[in-house]
Design an enzyme around this catalytic site. Structure first.
Site, PDB file in Angstrom:
ATOM      1  N   LYS A 243      38.290  38.844  41.354  1.00  0.00           N
ATOM      2  CA  LYS A 243      37.544  39.705  42.276  1.00  0.00           C
ATOM      3  C   LYS A 243      38.023  41.132  42.105  1.00  0.00           C
ATOM      4  CE  LYS A 243      36.513  40.290  47.198  1.00  0.00           C
ATOM      5  NZ  LYS A 243      36.831  39.872  48.586  1.00  0.00           N
TER       6      LYS A 243
ATOM      7  N   LYS B 283      42.944  39.206  42.408  1.00  0.00           N
ATOM      8  CA  LYS B 283      42.197  40.070  43.331  1.00  0.00           C
ATOM      9  C   LYS B 283      42.760  41.478  43.216  1.00  0.00           C
ATOM     10  CE  LYS B 283      40.756  40.615  48.144  1.00  0.00           C
ATOM     11  NZ  LYS B 283      40.821  40.045  49.512  1.00  0.00           N
TER      12      LYS B 283
END
Length: 338
Positions: free
Chosen positions: A260, A205
């Site tokens: 992400k 992330k």
């Protein structure tokens, strides 16, 4: 590169000439099975609130969410990912509401699983919706830097994950990027005999600028203010670090692995899938959605064609599943196409 024939004996356009032959050589396919629908849920009854920075996306109360879930089931979308909108009174420095068994998320999980047992329910494990400062972890009130404490945060995340699992969540998804959180959560779940609760780790992330509309949607933007998450989310410049993060989460007991944001990081998706060969997921985040919707609204892009092309790019990169706010739209288009 493997040797190929030469023109004119080899004509690459031959296989592109007709629809049947294009279909026969198609390498990547998108189906409703690949889609996870992120939803924003809040307290109340018959509440629907538009998210201005995400046209077409709404925050909904549980009664309206049940109707959304019914549509997802009818379209063959396998799972919803829940993101709570917590009222200001529920936000504290210690994020205690995050593991309240009578809180919003446990009640929503229980209702969804009672009504739609076949629908996968994924819950976000992070503290930012619950903290008064908008960070994903705990901070020392006396620290002028507001540095997020790692090991203290792990205990809070473990309690939050167990609370969600006890409510019936099929998958808990730690999105906090604390070191060691997968091992700590796995131990907490296993100690309660929750051995079948899956962990979807947000392993790679990034500290991205594409999250702004999401923070508006969950109401954490105002709490975060001018703060940032650079001390725990990944530097967008790094790729080897992402592989190391995923490898650590594999060792600690995660079952599924997230990259992400999505489209700006398809190279990471490809590396994770190719090098580590694990169930790999990508999140087409709020900023990606907002950009597409803005261009569509201005008539600059054709919605169905461009959305489906964007989603197909995730599959081509190696993603097994895609979290996308277009999930229901895409499932409808796929169904209509037969």
């Amino acid at each position: 590169m493997r040797p190929t024939g030469t023109f004119p004996a080899t004509r690459m356009r031959r296989m592109r000439r007709d629809e049947f032959s294009r279909r026969l050589m198609r390498e990547s396919r998108l189906s409703a099975d690949d889609l996870i629908y992120p939803v924003f849920v809040l307290e109340g009854n018959n509440v629907t609130q538009a998210v201005p920075s995400m046209p077409g996306v709404t925050r909904v109360s549980l009664d309206n969410l049940l109707r959304v879930a019914e549509e997802a089931v009818s379209l063959g979308v396998p799972a919803l990912a829940l993101f709570p909108v917590i009222e200001a009174a529920g936000k504290t420095d210690g994020a205690e509401e995050a593991w309240n068994p009578d809180g919003l998320v446990p009640r929503v999980v229980q209702a969804l699983k009672a009504r739609f047992p076949e629908l996968g329910v994924i819950t976000d494990v992070a503290l930012d919706p619950y903290t008064s400062h908008g960070q994903d972890g705990l901070i020392d009130a006396d620290d002028p830097r507001g540095y997020v404490l790692n090991d203290e945060t792990l205990e809070a995340l473990a309690k939050q994950a167990l609370c969600h699992a006890q409510a019936g969540a099929d998958v808990v998804a730690p999105s906090d990027m604390m070191d060691g959180r997968i091992a700590r959560i796995r131990a907490e779940l296993d100690s309660d005999n929750r051995i079948y609760t899956r962990i979807l780790a947000y392993s790679a992330k990034y500290a991205s600028s594409f999250y702004g509309p999401f923070r508006d949607a969950v109401g954490s933007a105002g709490n975060l203010g001018k703060g940032n998450k650079y001390t725990y989310q990944m530097d967008p410049a790094n790729t080897d670090e992402a592989i190391r993060e995923v490898a650590l989460d594999i060792a600690e007991g995660a079952d599924m692995f997230m990259v992400k944001p999505g489209m700006p990081y398809l190279d990471i998706v490809r590396r994770v899938k190719t090098e580590l060969q694990v169930p790999t997921y990508a999140y087409q985040v709020s900023g990606e959605y907002a950009m597409l919707k803005a261009a569509i609204a201005n008539g600059w892009l054709a919605e169905e064609a461009c959305v489906m092309e964007a989603l197909l790019s995730f599959k081509r990169a190696g993603a097994d599943g895609i979290l996308t706010y277009f999930a229901l739209d895409a499932a409808r288009w796929l169904k209509a196409a037969g």
